[in-house]
Design a protein around this motif. Structure first.
Motif, PDB file in Angstrom:
ATOM      1  N   ASP A   1      28.873  15.493  -3.073  1.00  0.00           N
ATOM      2  CA  ASP A   1      27.894  16.395  -3.989  1.00  0.00           C
ATOM      3  C   ASP A   1      28.031  17.293  -5.167  1.00  0.00           C
ATOM      4  OD1 ASP A   1      26.459  15.438  -1.722  1.00  0.00           O
ATOM      5  OD2 ASP A   1      27.507  17.252  -0.476  1.00  0.00           O
ATOM      6  N   ILE A   2      29.412  17.458  -5.720  1.00  0.00           N
ATOM      7  CA  ILE A   2      29.883  17.933  -6.275  1.00  0.00           C
ATOM      8  C   ILE A   2      30.887  17.469  -7.303  1.00  0.00           C
ATOM      9  CG2 ILE A   2      31.362  20.681  -7.318  1.00  0.00           C
ATOM     10  CD1 ILE A   2      30.740  21.550  -4.542  1.00  0.00           C
ATOM     11  N   LYS A   3      29.945  17.082  -8.848  1.00  0.00           N
ATOM     12  CA  LYS A   3      30.773  16.156  -9.767  1.00  0.00           C
ATOM     13  C   LYS A   3      31.602  17.505 -10.820  1.00  0.00           C
ATOM     14  CE  LYS A   3      27.132  12.990  -9.050  1.00  0.00           C
ATOM     15  NZ  LYS A   3      27.043  13.560  -8.400  1.00  0.00           N
ATOM     16  N   SER A   4      31.236  18.298 -10.560  1.00  0.00           N
ATOM     17  CA  SER A   4      31.883  19.476 -11.849  1.00  0.00           C
ATOM     18  C   SER A   4      31.591  20.749 -11.676  1.00  0.00           C
ATOM     19  CB  SER A   4      31.193  19.012 -13.259  1.00  0.00           C
ATOM     20  OG  SER A   4      29.916  19.236 -13.003  1.00  0.00           O
ATOM     21  N   THR A   5      31.994  21.642 -12.560  1.00  0.00           N
ATOM     22  CA  THR A   5      31.786  23.398 -12.220  1.00  0.00           C
ATOM     23  C   THR A   5      30.058  23.757 -12.162  1.00  0.00           C
ATOM     24  OG1 THR A   5      33.180  24.022 -13.941  1.00  0.00           O
ATOM     25  CG2 THR A   5      34.091  24.413 -12.382  1.00  0.00           C
ATOM     26  N   SER A   6      29.785  22.766 -13.534  1.00  0.00           N
ATOM     27  CA  SER A   6      28.525  23.350 -13.647  1.00  0.00           C
ATOM     28  C   SER A   6      27.313  22.966 -12.673  1.00  0.00           C
ATOM     29  CB  SER A   6      27.826  22.617 -14.867  1.00  0.00           C
ATOM     30  OG  SER A   6      27.552  21.336 -14.805  1.00  0.00           O
ATOM     31  N   ASP A   7      28.236  21.810 -11.807  1.00  0.00           N
ATOM     32  CA  ASP A   7      27.097  21.854 -10.138  1.00  0.00           C
ATOM     33  C   ASP A   7      27.359  23.072  -9.596  1.00  0.00           C
ATOM     34  OD1 ASP A   7      26.480  19.328 -11.364  1.00  0.00           O
ATOM     35  OD2 ASP A   7      27.483  17.967 -10.147  1.00  0.00           O
TER      36      ASP A   7
ATOM     37  N   ALA B   1      28.389  25.942 -10.418  1.00  0.00           N
ATOM     38  CA  ALA B   1      26.914  27.051 -10.666  1.00  0.00           C
ATOM     39  C   ALA B   1      26.039  27.040 -10.592  1.00  0.00           C
ATOM     40  CB  ALA B   1      27.368  27.327 -11.858  1.00  0.00           C
ATOM     41  N   HIS B   2      25.933  25.861 -10.538  1.00  0.00           N
ATOM     42  CA  HIS B   2      23.936  25.680  -9.741  1.00  0.00           C
ATOM     43  C   HIS B   2      23.439  25.915  -8.953  1.00  0.00           C
ATOM     44  CE1 HIS B   2      20.188  23.591 -11.310  1.00  0.00           C
ATOM     45  NE2 HIS B   2      20.193  23.289 -10.331  1.00  0.00           N
ATOM     46  N   ILE B   3      24.739  25.320  -8.140  1.00  0.00           N
ATOM     47  CA  ILE B   3      24.093  24.923  -6.751  1.00  0.00           C
ATOM     48  C   ILE B   3      24.171  26.778  -5.947  1.00  0.00           C
ATOM     49  CG2 ILE B   3      25.080  24.418  -4.149  1.00  0.00           C
ATOM     50  CD1 ILE B   3      25.623  21.957  -5.331  1.00  0.00           C
ATOM     51  N   ALA B   4      25.300  27.617  -6.879  1.00  0.00           N
ATOM     52  CA  ALA B   4      25.859  29.017  -6.780  1.00  0.00           C
ATOM     53  C   ALA B   4      23.892  29.295  -6.607  1.00  0.00           C
ATOM     54  CB  ALA B   4      26.641  29.371  -6.940  1.00  0.00           C
ATOM     55  N   LEU B   5      23.853  29.155  -8.121  1.00  0.00           N
ATOM     56  CA  LEU B   5      21.952  30.241  -8.408  1.00  0.00           C
ATOM     57  C   LEU B   5      21.912  29.593  -7.608  1.00  0.00           C
ATOM     58  CD1 LEU B   5      20.906  31.074 -10.533  1.00  0.00           C
ATOM     59  CD2 LEU B   5      20.008  29.082 -11.909  1.00  0.00           C
ATOM     60  N   LYS B   6      21.261  28.155  -7.263  1.00  0.00           N
ATOM     61  CA  LYS B   6      19.901  28.389  -6.318  1.00  0.00           C
ATOM     62  C   LYS B   6      19.797  29.118  -4.955  1.00  0.00           C
ATOM     63  CE  LYS B   6      17.806  25.470  -8.637  1.00  0.00           C
ATOM     64  NZ  LYS B   6      15.957  26.169  -9.387  1.00  0.00           N
TER      65      LYS B   6
ATOM     66  N   PRO C   1      14.426  23.506   3.193  1.00  0.00           N
ATOM     67  CA  PRO C   1      14.593  23.009   3.332  1.00  0.00           C
ATOM     68  C   PRO C   1      14.513  21.917   2.134  1.00  0.00           C
ATOM     69  CG  PRO C   1      13.806  23.340   4.891  1.00  0.00           C
ATOM     70  CD  PRO C   1      13.515  23.849   4.496  1.00  0.00           C
ATOM     71  N   TYR C   2      13.488  22.098   1.602  1.00  0.00           N
ATOM     72  CA  TYR C   2      13.617  20.886   0.261  1.00  0.00           C
ATOM     73  C   TYR C   2      15.088  21.481  -1.465  1.00  0.00           C
ATOM     74  CZ  TYR C   2      10.575  24.193  -3.550  1.00  0.00           C
ATOM     75  OH  TYR C   2      10.252  24.920  -4.489  1.00  0.00           O
ATOM     76  N   VAL C   3      14.796  23.008  -1.426  1.00  0.00           N
ATOM     77  CA  VAL C   3      16.131  23.725  -2.669  1.00  0.00           C
ATOM     78  C   VAL C   3      16.922  23.484  -1.634  1.00  0.00           C
ATOM     79  CG1 VAL C   3      17.116  25.367  -3.096  1.00  0.00           C
ATOM     80  CG2 VAL C   3      14.826  25.082  -2.830  1.00  0.00           C
ATOM     81  N   CYS C   4      17.638  23.125  -0.615  1.00  0.00           N
ATOM     82  CA  CYS C   4      18.404  22.121   0.227  1.00  0.00           C
ATOM     83  C   CYS C   4      18.624  20.703  -0.144  1.00  0.00           C
ATOM     84  CB  CYS C   4      18.477  22.596   1.846  1.00  0.00           C
ATOM     85  SG  CYS C   4      20.428  21.947   2.814  1.00  0.00           S
ATOM     86  N   GLY C   5      17.460  19.893   0.087  1.00  0.00           N
ATOM     87  CA  GLY C   5      17.887  18.650  -0.302  1.00  0.00           C
ATOM     88  C   GLY C   5      17.677  19.043  -1.474  1.00  0.00           C
ATOM     89  N   THR C   6      17.462  18.871  -2.642  1.00  0.00           N
ATOM     90  CA  THR C   6      17.543  18.842  -3.613  1.00  0.00           C
ATOM     91  C   THR C   6      19.018  19.404  -4.333  1.00  0.00           C
ATOM     92  OG1 THR C   6      16.380  20.211  -4.607  1.00  0.00           O
ATOM     93  CG2 THR C   6      15.592  18.335  -4.630  1.00  0.00           C
ATOM     94  N   ASN C   7      19.571  20.794  -3.846  1.00  0.00           N
ATOM     95  CA  ASN C   7      20.874  20.776  -4.376  1.00  0.00           C
ATOM     96  C   ASN C   7      22.643  20.810  -3.379  1.00  0.00           C
ATOM     97  OD1 ASN C   7      20.009  22.455  -7.298  1.00  0.00           O
ATOM     98  ND2 ASN C   7      18.159  22.855  -5.458  1.00  0.00           N
ATOM     99  N   GLY C   8      22.357  19.168  -3.077  1.00  0.00           N
ATOM    100  CA  GLY C   8      23.666  19.269  -2.772  1.00  0.00           C
ATOM    101  C   GLY C   8      23.851  19.392  -1.174  1.00  0.00           C
TER     102      GLY C   8
END
Ligand code: TRP
Length: 455
Positions: A213-219, A221-226, A43-50
């Protein structure tokens, strides 16, 4: 090649402990998978990552990457019939390091896992004693010196006690009761949470992707990583846990069926946890991006406000505690099975020595929230360093090595042979499975792993 593997399989496997029923195995493997990762972390990783974007990526990765790797780990373990290091060495004597990754990784996870396990025990006891903590009590408690260390030491001792009793007598008995109970209780709590005023906002955040939730491709990539990291953590992958559990499996057990159950149960419990926590967060007017304290501060607020709060809160934290225990058992089992199969020490002795070691290690992890909060290694606190090492380094690398070992060294024929119990079980998607393990999984993990290092 086939014969060679079979010849290397120990003649008398009955001397080794094994699961007594298929159900018991599935509950134990699900018990390893379902833990703090689902209820505290998800829940908290989901909450901080979009929110919803994270959830979608999580589900895709769980089935595209997690599923085949889980199946592969179980197969490596069952073919090897030994701890994670020796099971890998049975396939290729030079590849014992893959299992070593597991032992080291399990140690890193266990060190910080027991800190959180201790927090959960503290909250259980507070609710049972009728002293419902205030929402901001969490940061005060986690930064104190003595009490967290006591609770986490008890957590480690309990873990070691169950591991002492072995597979069918300890781990299997405990998990077979606790996992169904947890599922039922969480489902009930979810219904309650969804009925809170303002809960719809949380459901929307969790289930419906927002373009903001998503502003750029690096967002992305970051969410995918998490999301990928969370899949590995939640399914207990890349660390030899499921190799070790697979090594106690009967030859005719259907690995495909078992894998399906484990992945589905784990994912369902993560989603239910999201539907328990996030609607409650929004209903209480809190924000979902608070971080590691989310369930502690949010749920105490929820339970503090409702009539049966004390009973519900006690039950909730007790079940989270048991879920954490069945997971920490699986982590310690990786280390203990390696120690007692490799050296002259007994299972009991290995469990005791490991417990002492982890009690010491986890003191440092705990104190990094208070007394040692200024100690930084590579810019991280000690706790965060253990999280980084296990989640961002050992788990992905372990996953890649497991895929290479199985699909490239062992090879398609032997791998599929083991999955299907030497042709006993049907496996219609064998080609897709091998393709995923051979190319897709290593490529995806490697891409995300490298981008996480440069981002
Ligand atoms: N999967 C467990 C959880 O979700 C934690 C866990 C147990 C684990 N064994 C593991 C994580 C092995 C990584 C590797 O809480």
């Amino acid at each position: 090649m086939d014969e060679e593997i079979d010849m290397k399989r120990p003649e008398n496997t009955s001397a080794r402990d094994s699961w007594s029923t298929g159900f018991g195995f599935i509950m134990s493997a699900a018990g390893s998978a379902v833990g703090l990762g689902n209820i505290w972390k998800f829940p908290y990783v989901c909450g901080t990552n979009g929110g919803a974007v994270f959830l979608i990526m999580y589900i895709i990765f769980a089935f595209l990457i997690g599923y085949p790797i889980l199946m592969t780990e179980l197969s490596i373990g069952r073919a090897g019939r030994m701890n994670s290091v020796d099971s890998c060495r049975r396939i290729d004597p030079k590849w014992g390091f893959t299992g070593m990754f597991g032992v080291a990784g399990a140690a890193a996870v266990l060190t910080y896992y027991s800190v959180v396990g201790g927090w959960v025990m503290k909250y259980s006891s507070a609710f049972i004693l009728g002293r419902i903590p205030s929402p901001d009590y969490f940061s005060e408690y986690s930064s104190s010196t003595v009490e967290p260390v006591i609770w986490q030491s008890i957590f480690i001792l309990l873990t070691a006690a169950v591991v002492t009793f072995g597979i069918s007598g300890g781990i299997e008995k405990v998990s077979s009761v606790l996992i169904p109970l947890l599922l039922l209780f969480l489902a009930g709590l979810m219904i309650y949470s969804l009925s809170l005023p303002g809960a719809a906002e949380g459901v929307r955040f969790f289930l419906i992707p927002q373009s903001t939730d998503i502003k750029s491709t690096s967002d992305i990539a970051h969410i995918a990583l998490k999301a990928l990291g969370q899949v590995f953590f939640s399914l207990s992958l890349g660390m030899g846990t499921l190799i070790t559990y697979g090594s106690y499996l009967e030859d005719d057990f259907s690995i495909t069926r078992g894998t399906t159950y484990i992945v589905v149960i784990d994912t369902v419990i993560a989603v239910i946890s999201g539907l328990v926590i996030l609607p409650a967060v929004f209903s209480m007017g809190l924000t979902p991006d608070e971080g590691a304290g989310l369930i502690f501060s949010t749920l105490t607020e929820v339970f503090g406000k409702i009539g049966a709060g004390r009973i519900l809160g006690s039950l909730f934290f007790l079940l989270v505690f048991f879920a954490a225990l069945t997971s920490s058992i699986s982590l310690l089992e990786v280390i203990v099975s390696f120690a007692f199969e490799r050296t002259a020490v007994s299972r009991k002795m290995a469990a005791v020595i490991a417990a002492v070691l982890f009690i010491i290690l986890s003191v440092f992890a705990s104190l990094s929230f208070g007394l040692l909060s200024d100690v930084r290694i590579l810019g991280m606190t000690i706790f965060d360093l253990f999280v980084f090492l296990s989640d961002n380094v050992i788990m992905p690398l372990g996953g890649i090595f497991i895929c290479i070992l199985a699909a490239w060294k062992w090879g398609r024929a032997d791998l599929v042979n083991e999955v299907t119990s030497h042709g006993l079980q049907r496996f219609k998607s064998a080609s897709l499975y091998v393709f995923l393990v051979k190319y897709v999984c290593p490529a995806v993990i490697l891409t995300i792993f490298i981008s996480s290092l440069i981002m």
